[in-house]
Design an enzyme around this catalytic site. Sequence first.
Site, mmCIF file in Angstrom:
data_model
loop_
_atom_site.group_PDB
_atom_site.id
_atom_site.type_symbol
_atom_site.label_atom_id
_atom_site.label_comp_id
_atom_site.label_asym_id
_atom_site.label_seq_id
_atom_site.Cartn_x
_atom_site.Cartn_y
_atom_site.Cartn_z
ATOM 1 N N GLY A 15 0.814 -1.198 0.000
ATOM 2 C CA GLY A 15 0.000 0.000 0.000
ATOM 3 C C GLY A 15 0.852 1.254 0.000
ATOM 4 O O GLY A 15 2.083 1.202 -0.048
ATOM 5 N N GLY A 41 -3.821 -2.090 -2.258
ATOM 6 C CA GLY A 41 -2.405 -1.899 -2.571
ATOM 7 C C GLY A 41 -2.160 -2.027 -4.067
ATOM 8 O O GLY A 41 -3.054 -2.385 -4.835
ATOM 9 N N SER A 83 -5.341 -2.867 5.950
ATOM 10 C CA SER A 83 -6.637 -2.249 6.228
ATOM 11 C C SER A 83 -7.110 -1.520 4.979
ATOM 12 O O SER A 83 -6.304 -1.165 4.119
ATOM 13 C CB SER A 83 -6.535 -1.249 7.387
ATOM 14 O OG SER A 83 -7.799 -0.700 7.697
ATOM 15 N N ALA A 122 -0.704 -0.263 13.268
ATOM 16 C CA ALA A 122 -1.004 1.017 12.636
ATOM 17 C C ALA A 122 -2.459 1.345 12.918
ATOM 18 O O ALA A 122 -3.369 0.878 12.239
ATOM 19 C CB ALA A 122 -0.738 0.957 11.137
ATOM 20 N N TYR A 153 -14.682 1.387 9.950
ATOM 21 C CA TYR A 153 -13.236 1.633 10.040
ATOM 22 C C TYR A 153 -12.837 2.032 11.456
ATOM 23 O O TYR A 153 -11.910 1.474 12.041
ATOM 24 C CB TYR A 153 -12.829 2.716 9.049
ATOM 25 C CG TYR A 153 -11.343 3.006 9.035
ATOM 26 C CD1 TYR A 153 -10.437 2.055 8.598
ATOM 27 C CD2 TYR A 153 -10.851 4.231 9.459
ATOM 28 C CE1 TYR A 153 -9.068 2.311 8.587
ATOM 29 C CE2 TYR A 153 -9.485 4.502 9.446
ATOM 30 C CZ TYR A 153 -8.607 3.540 9.012
ATOM 31 O OH TYR A 153 -7.260 3.803 9.013
ATOM 32 N N LYS A 157 -10.468 -0.334 14.147
ATOM 33 C CA LYS A 157 -9.197 0.086 14.728
ATOM 34 C C LYS A 157 -9.275 0.133 16.258
ATOM 35 O O LYS A 157 -8.297 -0.174 16.950
ATOM 36 C CB LYS A 157 -8.794 1.452 14.171
ATOM 37 C CG LYS A 157 -8.399 1.426 12.698
ATOM 38 C CD LYS A 157 -7.173 0.573 12.464
ATOM 39 C CE LYS A 157 -6.666 0.697 11.031
ATOM 40 N NZ LYS A 157 -5.435 -0.090 10.782
ATOM 41 N N TYR A 167 -3.116 -8.798 24.225
ATOM 42 C CA TYR A 167 -1.958 -9.656 23.982
ATOM 43 C C TYR A 167 -0.759 -9.193 24.812
ATOM 44 O O TYR A 167 0.012 -10.014 25.319
ATOM 45 C CB TYR A 167 -1.596 -9.662 22.497
ATOM 46 C CG TYR A 167 -2.209 -10.809 21.734
ATOM 47 C CD1 TYR A 167 -1.427 -11.884 21.320
ATOM 48 C CD2 TYR A 167 -3.567 -10.823 21.424
ATOM 49 C CE1 TYR A 167 -1.983 -12.947 20.618
ATOM 50 C CE2 TYR A 167 -4.136 -11.868 20.720
ATOM 51 C CZ TYR A 167 -3.342 -12.939 20.317
ATOM 52 O OH TYR A 167 -3.896 -13.986 19.646
#
Length: 345
Positions: A15, A41, A83, A122, A153, A157, A167
């Site tokens: 991308g 991309g 994404s 990101a 979106y 995120k 995690y």
Amino acid sequence: MRRNFRRAVITGGAGFLGSHLCEYLLEHGTEVVCVDNFATGDARNVASLLDHDGFQLVVGDACDPRHVRALPGPVDLVLHLASLASPAFYLRRPLETLWVGAVGTAHALELARAKGARFVLASTSEIYGDPLVHPQTESYWGNVNSVGPRSVYDESKRYAEALTMAYRRVYRLSTAIVRIFNTYGPRMRPDDGRMIPTFIRQSLSKEPLTVAGDGLQTRSVCYVSDTTRGIMALAHSDVAGPVNIGNPEERTVREIAEKVGQLTGQPVHLRHVERPVDDPRRRCPDISLATSLLGWRPHVGLEEGLRHTIDWFAREMGHEQGQRSRDEDRADRGPPPVRSPLWHG
């Protein structure tokens, strides 16, 4: 502590921003595995890297564990950028956007856990929604409409951030979250739909510049080389974040449109269109954390960055017409059918 990386995996590496990160790492002696399904991309973004001994391109989907979690060999850095970041794309493909934020992030985290790698998510300034706090600090929880059209979106995120922190707490994984504000530069798609590539494409084509609403809403735009440096400064550190990376110089959308027209040498004719639902009225990062913890701040001013970007678009648009027509044909047909990411057959 400054970490050194021997081999990195970048999801979404073909991308706009991902390809610049691929170049940066290769230039600094790190081998790169670029994973991309080319949903948004472009293979041309990494074409010059294919002959590099340290570069490997994997055509695959972050939502498929065979393409991410099963990657062989050592890895000490995972940059998860996969994404659909542009409204033009995530509004057409809402389910894929949510799945890559959830399932794709889980696979990238599992890869990092299996390899003992540093993981960088990101994330985005869209975390803050239409903010009630200005400028936006990392401690602000945001003002997001969780059921609006942009939520696919924004919430993907927000979930990815929560999963990354889980995690970190459960597995003691070395993770970092970067909240990226509006970034622009060479290799943005002409049909991206975001402000700067749209203004440049329209100006070079001698078309009116479409400005949403009255154009007095503000954005803070950061040139891609500065954003790349900021992401890598975070990756090399032990900072967990989230950390804002963006240019704190706030401009109105109308001002940016007029600057593009001035630099392309074309008369500026604005065509005002309706503002999208939940379009933020003001957007500006507080970069105090990035400056104090990472020693980072942007260096490239708006005029210099726009000149570089306009020069690139001017060179590319001569042979973009055929590809753009194909993209428009695909858009007219609608998005391809998608399977649940839990289907692995």
